[in-house]
Design a protein around this motif. Structure first.
Motif, PDB file in Angstrom:
ATOM      1  N   ARG A 215      -1.964   1.165   5.310  1.00 24.22           N
ATOM      2  CA  ARG A 215      -2.337   2.387   4.600  1.00 24.22           C
ATOM      3  C   ARG A 215      -1.806   2.388   3.166  1.00 24.22           C
ATOM      4  O   ARG A 215      -2.223   3.217   2.350  1.00 24.22           O
ATOM      5  CB  ARG A 215      -1.834   3.613   5.347  1.00 24.22           C
ATOM      6  CG  ARG A 215      -0.346   3.811   5.338  1.00 24.22           C
ATOM      7  CD  ARG A 215       0.091   5.026   6.139  1.00 24.22           C
ATOM      8  NE  ARG A 215      -0.507   5.045   7.447  1.00 24.22           N
ATOM      9  CZ  ARG A 215      -1.366   5.987   7.858  1.00 24.22           C
ATOM     10  NH1 ARG A 215      -1.705   6.969   7.051  1.00 24.22           N
ATOM     11  NH2 ARG A 215      -1.869   5.943   9.067  1.00 24.22           N
TER      12      ARG A 215
ATOM     13  N   ALA B 246      -7.007   0.021   3.531  1.00 26.81           N
ATOM     14  CA  ALA B 246      -6.349   0.747   4.616  1.00 26.81           C
ATOM     15  C   ALA B 246      -7.094   0.630   5.947  1.00 26.81           C
ATOM     16  O   ALA B 246      -6.562   1.010   6.988  1.00 26.81           O
ATOM     17  CB  ALA B 246      -6.191   2.217   4.246  1.00 26.81           C
TER      18      ALA B 246
ATOM     19  N   VAL C  32      -8.472   5.270   3.903  1.00 28.69           N
ATOM     20  CA  VAL C  32      -7.744   6.067   4.885  1.00 28.69           C
ATOM     21  C   VAL C  32      -8.666   7.175   5.390  1.00 28.69           C
ATOM     22  O   VAL C  32      -9.369   7.810   4.606  1.00 28.69           O
ATOM     23  CB  VAL C  32      -6.465   6.679   4.274  1.00 28.69           C
ATOM     24  CG1 VAL C  32      -5.929   7.810   5.147  1.00 28.69           C
ATOM     25  CG2 VAL C  32      -5.391   5.616   4.099  1.00 28.69           C
TER      26      VAL C  32
END
Length: 219
Positions: free
Chosen positions: A82, A88, A166
């Motif tokens: 992340r 991510a 993310v």
């Protein structure tokens, strides 16, 4: 690369409207991605920031059924991914926006030593979804861990894909009258911003204003 979040799904969702299924098979990144994650963790250690590297959660798939309920297929993933600007790999985080009983917004400035958003203001509480955890539970847990308070009610609002890949599960928590917050060491300052978003201080970033307006529009 996108520069603004992408909406993957809209709520609102109560706790019973969000279901998860887990894969026992962890996500395996490419060797170059592993090296980049190692370097990111080393950089955190170089500035004396606790790394807490380990396993976190990745969203493999999602769907919204005909009743508006959200279903998530999740799997373990290395937490350090992340930290990568564009790698991510859909690591999952929860963001619990907090409002007082009279509509004010809880804002906290992240300490300089933390891994993400260091020195910047955020709304409410947030953090990685733990392995085996529902994102709705993440909202409750992060609220208690970061502000030592329990919500009167919590509602899921949206599932977002951020520019760094993310996945953010956004919810809002309403506190009961008289509730008092106590910030954790990850924040060095906090404030209650006015209910009117236009009256927020200048240091409120545009992304925070956009998030708050999204929540207001959802009612």
């Amino acid at each position: 690369m996108a520069t603004v979040p992408t909406f993957l799904a809209h709520g609102p969702w109560a706790r019973e409207d969000v279901s998860v299924s887990w894969s026992d098979e962890a996500y395996v990144p490419e060797p170059a991605t592993v090296e980049a994650a190692d370097a990111a963790i080393a950089a955190l250690k170089a500035r004396s920031s606790p790394s807490h590297d380990g396993l976190s959660t990745r969203m493999a798939r999602h769907r919204v059924d005909e009743h508006g309920r959200l279903h998530l297929d999740l799997q373990p993933i290395r937490w350090a991914l992340r930290l990568l600007p564009g790698g991510a790999a859909r690591s999952m985080t929860g963001q619990c926006v907090v409002r007082s009983h009279d509509g004010r917004w809880l804002a906290g400035r992240r300490a300089e030593w933390v891994a993400t958003w260091a020195g910047r203001w955020t709304l409410g509480a947030g953090g990685a979804v733990d392995v085996g955890e529902s994102p709705m539970r993440t909202l409750e847990r992060e609220l208690q861990e970061e502000w030592s308070v329990t919500a009167e009610r919590i509602r899921g609002e949206a599932l977002l894909l951020l520019p760094n890949e993310v996945v953010m599960f956004v919810g809002v928590a309403w506190l009961p009258p008289g509730a008092e917050v106590e910030r954790d060491p990850e924040h060095d300052e906090h404030d209650w911003w006015p209910a009117d978003i236009d009256a927020w201080p200048d240091h409120a970033e545009p992304s925070l204003r956009a998030l708050a307006r999204m929540i207001e529009a959802a009612g």
